[in-house]
Design a protein around this motif. Sequence first.
Motif, short mmCIF file in Angstrom:
data_model
loop_
_atom_site.label_atom_id
_atom_site.label_comp_id
_atom_site.label_asym_id
_atom_site.label_seq_id
_atom_site.Cartn_x
_atom_site.Cartn_y
_atom_site.Cartn_z
N PHE A 5 0.82 -1.21 0.00
CA PHE A 5 0.00 0.00 0.00
C PHE A 5 0.85 1.27 0.00
O PHE A 5 0.41 2.31 -0.48
N ASN A 56 1.48 1.57 -3.59
CA ASN A 56 0.20 1.90 -4.20
C ASN A 56 -0.14 3.39 -4.03
O ASN A 56 -0.45 4.09 -5.01
N LYS A 57 -0.04 3.90 -2.82
CA LYS A 57 -0.43 5.29 -2.56
C LYS A 57 0.66 6.29 -2.91
O LYS A 57 0.38 7.48 -3.08
N SER A 85 3.41 6.79 -0.92
CA SER A 85 4.08 7.33 0.27
C SER A 85 5.56 6.97 0.29
O SER A 85 6.35 7.60 1.00
N ARG A 142 -3.88 7.44 -6.67
CA ARG A 142 -2.83 6.54 -6.18
C ARG A 142 -1.75 6.34 -7.25
O ARG A 142 -2.05 6.13 -8.41
N VAL A 175 -6.64 8.08 0.19
CA VAL A 175 -6.24 8.58 -1.12
C VAL A 175 -7.20 8.02 -2.16
O VAL A 175 -7.41 6.81 -2.22
N ILE A 190 2.60 11.88 2.04
CA ILE A 190 1.46 10.97 1.94
C ILE A 190 1.65 9.84 2.93
O ILE A 190 2.53 9.00 2.77
#
Length: 340
Positions: A197, A200-201, A203, A220, A215, A209
Amino acid sequence: MAESDNTLRSREIVAVIWDFDKTLVPGYMQEPIFEHFGVDERQFWAEVNRLPEIYTRRGVHVSKDTSYLNHLLSHVRNGQMRGLNNRLLRQLGGKLKFFPGLPKLFDDLRETVRAHPEFIRHEISLEHYIISTGLAEMIRGSAIAPKVDGIYGCEFVENPLPPHYSRQEEMALEGVDWEIAQIGVMVDNTIKTRFIFEINKGSNKNPEIDVNAVVRPEDRRVPIKNMIYIADGPSDVPVFSVVRRNGGQTYAVYDPANPAEFAQNDALLQTGRIHAYGPADYRPESSTTQWLKMHVRAICERIVREREDAVSARVTKPPRHLHTPPPVPAKSRQDELFGE
């Protein structure tokens, strides 16, 4: 070619995400550590496997992954691995031997995207990530590290600061090689999903983030449906499940010389955990390499279709001039009787 003016994602990324032990290298990456210090590898892992039960009888619950990290630290404290630090871990990572075809395949998969003009026009690129319960410093010192966009693994702290360190000035000791003394990051097969993740996002690329932040899917950085996850077996079921459930591709590898690993992978396929499996052989002619290249292309082709459909849906056709055809003269009675 941005997807839209009000989204954070301006380009499309395909992420190929790899486990490490028994996926990229035969066996476990800690082998060079044991060889360097003359520690019996089989005895080490046998002791690690017994530790959770021993501690449970003492009323303490510990995980297997924490046990192996702490057992390494015990060897350092008790002298069997005196001098083990992050610099040495990185050096020992240079001794790791990879399965056939690596690390060249990492470049070949990027070229699969770069060689297609349509993929380039739509600003599609490919990134590689490693998520491992092994030691991040050893991976960073290995031959595959320059080919990778991000490495997630267990980390150690050297020379941990004492209580009340904020009240005193730390002495600068130049040239001192500290030993590893504390666990900085512990990765197990459940925590691996957190890093999925993060990728994915976005960060991992943008510290503003937070991985727990909400989000929007369109914002993303790497949609999970753009991911391929490759690992060696049942211990990676949590990540397999997350990636497959969210539209990504999952692939398991096995040692061709080990029938038990083949059977494990087949069981994962039968239970719907993975899309396919094949040998841990990454040479161009292998079925594993061909499967990976095929699905990298398939993801890119799907991205192209989605982006072109989005443009068609959002852009109206321009107005055009309408031409009224001249009237057709009526036929005379003579034309009807005798033809034109």
